[in-house]
Design a protein around this motif. Structure first.
Motif, PDB file in Angstrom:
ATOM      1  N   MET A  94      38.748 -13.441  66.906  1.00 39.96           N
ATOM      2  CA  MET A  94      38.474 -12.851  65.601  1.00 39.96           C
ATOM      3  C   MET A  94      36.975 -12.569  65.448  1.00 39.96           C
ATOM      4  SD  MET A  94      40.850 -14.887  62.873  1.00 39.96           S
ATOM      5  CE  MET A  94      42.598 -14.507  62.752  1.00 39.96           C
ATOM      6  N   ASP A  95      36.656 -11.615  64.589  1.00 41.48           N
ATOM      7  CA  ASP A  95      35.265 -11.301  64.318  1.00 41.48           C
ATOM      8  C   ASP A  95      34.677 -12.372  63.392  1.00 41.48           C
ATOM      9  OD1 ASP A  95      33.022  -9.146  64.244  1.00 41.48           O
ATOM     10  OD2 ASP A  95      33.347  -9.694  62.163  1.00 41.48           O
ATOM     11  N   ARG A  96      33.549 -12.955  63.821  1.00 44.83           N
ATOM     12  CA  ARG A  96      33.003 -14.077  63.062  1.00 44.83           C
ATOM     13  C   ARG A  96      32.555 -13.657  61.657  1.00 44.83           C
ATOM     14  NH1 ARG A  96      27.690 -17.307  64.846  1.00 44.83           N
ATOM     15  NH2 ARG A  96      27.946 -15.849  66.565  1.00 44.83           N
ATOM     16  N   LEU A  97      31.881 -12.498  61.531  1.00 42.50           N
ATOM     17  CA  LEU A  97      31.429 -12.052  60.215  1.00 42.50           C
ATOM     18  C   LEU A  97      32.607 -11.803  59.276  1.00 42.50           C
ATOM     19  CD1 LEU A  97      28.439  -9.589  60.774  1.00 42.50           C
ATOM     20  CD2 LEU A  97      28.403 -11.798  59.622  1.00 42.50           C
ATOM     21  N   GLU A  98      33.674 -11.207  59.825  1.00 42.15           N
ATOM     22  CA  GLU A  98      34.847 -10.959  59.002  1.00 42.15           C
ATOM     23  C   GLU A  98      35.448 -12.279  58.528  1.00 42.15           C
ATOM     24  OE1 GLU A  98      39.225  -8.740  59.191  1.00 42.15           O
ATOM     25  OE2 GLU A  98      37.927  -8.799  60.960  1.00 42.15           O
ATOM     26  N   SER A  99      35.515 -13.256  59.415  1.00 42.07           N
ATOM     27  CA  SER A  99      36.059 -14.559  59.035  1.00 42.07           C
ATOM     28  C   SER A  99      35.175 -15.230  57.982  1.00 42.07           C
ATOM     29  CB  SER A  99      36.200 -15.452  60.265  1.00 42.07           C
ATOM     30  OG  SER A  99      37.160 -14.926  61.155  1.00 42.07           O
ATOM     31  N   MET A 100      33.857 -15.087  58.118  1.00 42.42           N
ATOM     32  CA  MET A 100      32.952 -15.629  57.108  1.00 42.42           C
ATOM     33  C   MET A 100      33.212 -14.991  55.745  1.00 42.42           C
ATOM     34  SD  MET A 100      29.232 -15.854  58.983  1.00 42.42           S
ATOM     35  CE  MET A 100      28.838 -17.131  60.183  1.00 42.42           C
ATOM     36  N   ALA A 101      33.406 -13.664  55.758  1.00 42.21           N
ATOM     37  CA  ALA A 101      33.651 -12.952  54.506  1.00 42.21           C
ATOM     38  C   ALA A 101      34.951 -13.417  53.855  1.00 42.21           C
ATOM     39  CB  ALA A 101      33.681 -11.444  54.755  1.00 42.21           C
ATOM     40  N   VAL A 102      35.979 -13.632  54.662  1.00 36.26           N
ATOM     41  CA  VAL A 102      37.251 -14.109  54.135  1.00 36.26           C
ATOM     42  C   VAL A 102      37.097 -15.522  53.570  1.00 36.26           C
ATOM     43  CG1 VAL A 102      39.623 -14.744  54.733  1.00 36.26           C
ATOM     44  CG2 VAL A 102      38.620 -12.637  55.664  1.00 36.26           C
ATOM     45  N   PHE A 103      36.388 -16.376  54.293  1.00 37.05           N
ATOM     46  CA  PHE A 103      36.154 -17.743  53.849  1.00 37.05           C
ATOM     47  C   PHE A 103      35.407 -17.758  52.514  1.00 37.05           C
ATOM     48  CE2 PHE A 103      32.836 -21.171  54.042  1.00 37.05           C
ATOM     49  CZ  PHE A 103      33.654 -22.211  53.645  1.00 37.05           C
ATOM     50  N   VAL A 104      34.355 -16.964  52.393  1.00 37.13           N
ATOM     51  CA  VAL A 104      33.580 -16.911  51.154  1.00 37.13           C
ATOM     52  C   VAL A 104      34.442 -16.429  50.000  1.00 37.13           C
ATOM     53  CG1 VAL A 104      31.708 -15.676  49.977  1.00 37.13           C
ATOM     54  CG2 VAL A 104      31.325 -16.682  52.231  1.00 37.13           C
ATOM     55  N   ARG A 105      35.251 -15.412  50.236  1.00 42.53           N
ATOM     56  CA  ARG A 105      36.105 -14.900  49.159  1.00 42.53           C
ATOM     57  C   ARG A 105      37.151 -15.942  48.751  1.00 42.53           C
ATOM     58  NH1 ARG A 105      37.075  -9.849  46.983  1.00 42.53           N
ATOM     59  NH2 ARG A 105      34.929  -9.482  47.657  1.00 42.53           N
ATOM     60  N   ALA A 106      37.692 -16.684  49.712  1.00 37.71           N
ATOM     61  CA  ALA A 106      38.667 -17.729  49.391  1.00 37.71           C
ATOM     62  C   ALA A 106      38.035 -18.813  48.530  1.00 37.71           C
ATOM     63  CB  ALA A 106      39.231 -18.329  50.678  1.00 37.71           C
ATOM     64  N   VAL A 107      36.781 -19.154  48.812  1.00 43.54           N
ATOM     65  CA  VAL A 107      36.081 -20.150  47.999  1.00 43.54           C
ATOM     66  C   VAL A 107      35.792 -19.593  46.611  1.00 43.54           C
ATOM     67  CG1 VAL A 107      33.967 -21.513  47.765  1.00 43.54           C
ATOM     68  CG2 VAL A 107      35.095 -21.307  49.995  1.00 43.54           C
ATOM     69  N   ASP A 108      35.296 -18.346  46.541  1.00 41.21           N
ATOM     70  CA  ASP A 108      34.947 -17.746  45.253  1.00 41.21           C
ATOM     71  C   ASP A 108      36.161 -17.648  44.338  1.00 41.21           C
ATOM     72  OD1 ASP A 108      32.302 -17.458  45.944  1.00 41.21           O
ATOM     73  OD2 ASP A 108      32.490 -15.369  46.574  1.00 41.21           O
ATOM     74  N   LEU A 109      37.305 -17.269  44.900  1.00 46.64           N
ATOM     75  CA  LEU A 109      38.497 -17.037  44.086  1.00 46.64           C
ATOM     76  C   LEU A 109      39.367 -18.276  43.943  1.00 46.64           C
ATOM     77  CD1 LEU A 109      39.531 -13.472  45.315  1.00 46.64           C
ATOM     78  CD2 LEU A 109      38.149 -14.116  43.345  1.00 46.64           C
ATOM     79  N   GLY A 110      39.088 -19.305  44.708  1.00 47.05           N
ATOM     80  CA  GLY A 110      39.767 -20.574  44.505  1.00 47.05           C
ATOM     81  C   GLY A 110      41.062 -20.790  45.254  1.00 47.05           C
ATOM     82  N   SER A 111      41.545 -19.797  45.983  1.00 45.56           N
ATOM     83  CA  SER A 111      42.800 -19.986  46.724  1.00 45.56           C
ATOM     84  C   SER A 111      42.930 -18.934  47.812  1.00 45.56           C
ATOM     85  CB  SER A 111      44.008 -19.899  45.792  1.00 45.56           C
ATOM     86  OG  SER A 111      44.233 -18.572  45.359  1.00 45.56           O
ATOM     87  N   PHE A 112      43.745 -19.256  48.835  1.00 47.66           N
ATOM     88  CA  PHE A 112      44.023 -18.291  49.885  1.00 47.66           C
ATOM     89  C   PHE A 112      44.793 -17.100  49.329  1.00 47.66           C
ATOM     90  CE2 PHE A 112      43.851 -21.230  53.877  1.00 47.66           C
ATOM     91  CZ  PHE A 112      42.545 -21.556  53.541  1.00 47.66           C
ATOM     92  N   ALA A 113      45.722 -17.374  48.406  1.00 45.94           N
ATOM     93  CA  ALA A 113      46.551 -16.296  47.855  1.00 45.94           C
ATOM     94  C   ALA A 113      45.703 -15.276  47.112  1.00 45.94           C
ATOM     95  CB  ALA A 113      47.622 -16.880  46.934  1.00 45.94           C
TER      96      ALA A 113
END
Length: 300
Positions: free
Chosen positions: A1-20
């Protein structure tokens, strides 16, 4: 996987509070969001999130890693923006939040003209009176009117000023008389603007020096659409406090008359806000410049 893309997904999951929530915002599946986070955890050899069936929380390392990811992603965006500037062609998605009525009549037409000028620019416009959080909701730009309460971490630029006027139909004035002072408004039928379930008050009038005279209307007509308020006022249902740009043509046509001519009009500032960043993307800069050039002419 692309590391930057994974970082972006991780940050968004934290900001929004859930994976869903992150999956919905990023147009991914829930399991794919989980794969991105697990990829980072396996690569780092440490857990980033404590997850249960009901909630998720950052580990101590995860919190520090999250802050670093935000910095890395911001720098990556700034690097991409530099390349876009070199091409002198704004491209990609521009997400803008704006008040519903002011946005529909004034802001959106300017941005749509900008999109016609630059075919590589995508627009994602949200017209809502809810004050969105630029970071959490992923907006590039916010347009807001009136006083600003929280400006932490934001750059603010005034792009226009809309004058507020008291007006009524000639037929209403003929029956109920014309108020001469702000105090006289209490004897009249006010048509009140209601936003997000709350009465937006008071009506404001510049006084001598820095003083502002206030009037808190208590009308039996409460509407959450300024066009509907202008319609009701034109039908002789009462007096209204509205932006001059909205009622200008009705006044010229004789459907409305402005009241309290001896009182100055209250100026509501219109602001553009964006997150403080090392490099302002070209698409945001062009949008703000276009609004600053076009909106004052609409307000006159």
């Amino acid at each position: 996987m692309d590391r930057l893309e994974s970082m972006a997904v991780f940050v968004r999951a934290v900001d929004l509070g859930s994976f869903a929530a992150a999956a919905a915002a990023l147009d991914l599946s829930g399991p794919m969001v989980g794969k991105h986070v697990r990829f980072l955890e396996e690569r780092l050899g440490v857990r980033l999130l404590n997850r249960t069936t009901r909630r998720q929380s950052l580990t101590d390392f995860g919190r520090a890693y999250y802050e670093r990811c935000r910095i890395v992603l911001a720098e990556a965006d700034a690097a991409d923006a530099l390349a876009a500037d070199q091409l002198s062609q704004p491209r990609g998605k521009l997400r803008v939040t704006m008040p519903a009525h002011f946005g529909r009549h004034c802001v959106a037409p300017v941005l749509l003209k900008l999109a016609r000028q630059y075919p590589m620019l995508e627009l994602d416009l949200s017209l809502s009176d809810r004050f969105a959080d630029l970071a959490e909701d992923g907006f590039d730009l916010a347009i807001r009117t009136g006083d600003l309460e929280d400006k932490a971490g934001l750059i603010v630029r005034s792009v226009a000023r809309q004058d507020m006027v008291v007006c009524a139909a000639p037929a209403y004035v003929k029956v109920h008389g014309e108020p001469r002072q702000v105090e006289d408004l209490a004897d009249h039928h006010a048509i009140v603007y209601r936003r997000l379930g709350q009465i937006v008050q008071p009506w404001l009038f510049p006084g001598e020096g820095q003083a502002v005279c206030q009037f808190a209307p208590e009308g039996r007509l409460r509407l959450d659409d300024l066009d509907a308020i202008a319609d009701a006022a034109s039908d002789g249902m009462g007096i209204a406090w509205l932006p001059w740009w909205l009622v200008r043509e009705r006044v010229k046509a004789g459907a409305l008359v402005t009241l309290l001519p001896d009182h100055a009009r209250y100026p509501y500032d219109c602001h553009a806000l964006w997150l403080r960043t090392p490099h302002l993307p070209l698409k945001v800069r062009l949008a703000v410049d276009a609004l600053a050039a076009a909106l004052p002419k609409m307000m006159a």
